[in-house]
Design a protein around this motif. Structure first.
Motif, PDB file in Angstrom:
ATOM      1  N   ASP A  15       6.152   9.020  11.474  1.00 17.06           N
ATOM      2  CA  ASP A  15       5.205   9.905  10.801  1.00 17.06           C
ATOM      3  C   ASP A  15       4.784  11.048  11.711  1.00 17.06           C
ATOM      4  OD1 ASP A  15       3.602   8.395  12.502  1.00 17.06           O
ATOM      5  OD2 ASP A  15       2.341   7.585  10.917  1.00 17.06           O
ATOM      6  N   GLY A  19       5.965  14.827  11.017  1.00 18.16           N
ATOM      7  CA  GLY A  19       4.853  15.770  10.843  1.00 18.16           C
ATOM      8  C   GLY A  19       4.880  16.884  11.876  1.00 18.16           C
ATOM      9  N   TRP A  57       4.592  18.209   3.690  1.00 18.17           N
ATOM     10  CA  TRP A  57       5.098  17.130   4.540  1.00 18.17           C
ATOM     11  C   TRP A  57       4.296  16.999   5.837  1.00 18.17           C
ATOM     12  CZ3 TRP A  57       8.904  13.344   4.353  1.00 18.17           C
ATOM     13  CH2 TRP A  57       9.543  13.233   3.123  1.00 18.17           C
ATOM     14  N   PHE A  60       0.749  15.297   4.950  1.00 17.14           N
ATOM     15  CA  PHE A  60       0.745  13.868   4.645  1.00 17.14           C
ATOM     16  C   PHE A  60       1.247  13.019   5.814  1.00 17.14           C
ATOM     17  CE2 PHE A  60       0.212  15.443   0.352  1.00 17.14           C
ATOM     18  CZ  PHE A  60      -0.683  14.531  -0.160  1.00 17.14           C
ATOM     19  N   MET A  61       2.259  13.491   6.519  1.00 19.00           N
ATOM     20  CA  MET A  61       2.733  12.735   7.680  1.00 19.00           C
ATOM     21  C   MET A  61       1.695  12.773   8.800  1.00 19.00           C
ATOM     22  SD  MET A  61       5.663  11.180   7.457  1.00 19.00           S
ATOM     23  CE  MET A  61       5.506  10.656   5.788  1.00 19.00           C
ATOM     24  N   SER A  64      -0.978  10.231   8.022  1.00 18.47           N
ATOM     25  CA  SER A  64      -0.531   8.883   8.363  1.00 18.47           C
ATOM     26  C   SER A  64      -0.610   8.635   9.873  1.00 18.47           C
ATOM     27  CB  SER A  64       0.900   8.677   7.865  1.00 18.47           C
ATOM     28  OG  SER A  64       1.382   7.425   8.260  1.00 18.47           O
ATOM     29  N   VAL A 135       6.847  12.525  -0.150  1.00 17.39           N
ATOM     30  CA  VAL A 135       6.011  12.256   1.014  1.00 17.39           C
ATOM     31  C   VAL A 135       4.709  11.551   0.638  1.00 17.39           C
ATOM     32  CG1 VAL A 135       4.779  14.468   1.069  1.00 17.39           C
ATOM     33  CG2 VAL A 135       5.237  13.260   3.195  1.00 17.39           C
ATOM     34  N   SER A 139       3.970   8.391   2.823  1.00 18.17           N
ATOM     35  CA  SER A 139       2.860   8.379   3.783  1.00 18.17           C
ATOM     36  C   SER A 139       1.823   7.331   3.410  1.00 18.17           C
ATOM     37  CB  SER A 139       2.216   9.757   3.876  1.00 18.17           C
ATOM     38  OG  SER A 139       1.569  10.082   2.676  1.00 18.17           O
ATOM     39  N   MET A 142       2.988   4.055   4.683  1.00 13.29           N
ATOM     40  CA  MET A 142       2.800   3.998   6.136  1.00 13.29           C
ATOM     41  C   MET A 142       1.331   3.779   6.486  1.00 13.29           C
ATOM     42  SD  MET A 142       5.428   6.967   7.279  1.00 13.29           S
ATOM     43  CE  MET A 142       6.092   6.437   8.846  1.00 13.29           C
TER      44      MET A 142
END
Length: 154
Positions: A15, A19, A57, A60-61, A64, A135, A139, A142
């Motif tokens: 993640d 990210g 992306w 959201f990453m 996480s 995503v 995410s 995750m």
């Protein structure tokens, strides 16, 4: 069991990698577009769509990754007012469980959104919105893993 969790933990560090790469690519493309627009008078026509995808992306990453590191926004409403015996449960109840509830909602609604996203594409590059919205449940899953790990390993 420890080997499996160790391997899964290494996988869950993706993640932060994804990210960071999305954020770096976003910076490079935005800079290139600005230079092309103002110095060469020929902007990159596809840049806006790619920047939107990369921003989604990266957001959201990054969220996480922040949950994994426990660096997300916390609201300490009852911190000083709880009795000492309940103080150790405060983080688990108000921090981890609330994040897991939100991540569960994101996972549910993100999975509901994916079938509809497969029928739409971006106007310029014809990228299916499935790849943009993928995503969200990814995410969320995750975040649920990070929350469960924090909840059960202490």
């Amino acid at each position: 069991m420890k080997t499996l969790l160790g391997g899964l933990d290494r996988l869950m560090h993706l993640d932060e990698v994804v990210g960071s790469l999305a954020l770096f690519a976003l910076f490079v493309i935005a800079l290139a577009n600005a230079l092309m627009r103002y110095f060469l008078n020929t902007p990159l026509a596809w840049a806006e769509e790619v920047l939107q995808l990369l921003l989604v992306w990266a957001t959201f990453m990054g969220a996480s990754a922040l949950v994994r590191r426990n660096e997300h926004v916390l609201i300490d409403l009852f911190g000083e007012r709880l009795p000492a015996r309940l103080e150790r449960w405060r983080e688990r109840i108000f921090n981890v469980v609330m994040v897991m509830i939100a991540a569960g909602a994101m996972l549910y609604w993100g999975l509901k959104l994916l079938p509809f996203a497969a029928f739409r594409s971006t106007p310029m590059l014809q990228i299916p919105y499935f790849w943009v919205y993928l995503v969200i449940p990814l995410s969320a899953a995750m975040m649920l893993y990070h929350g469960a790990r924090r909840l059960f390993t202490r």
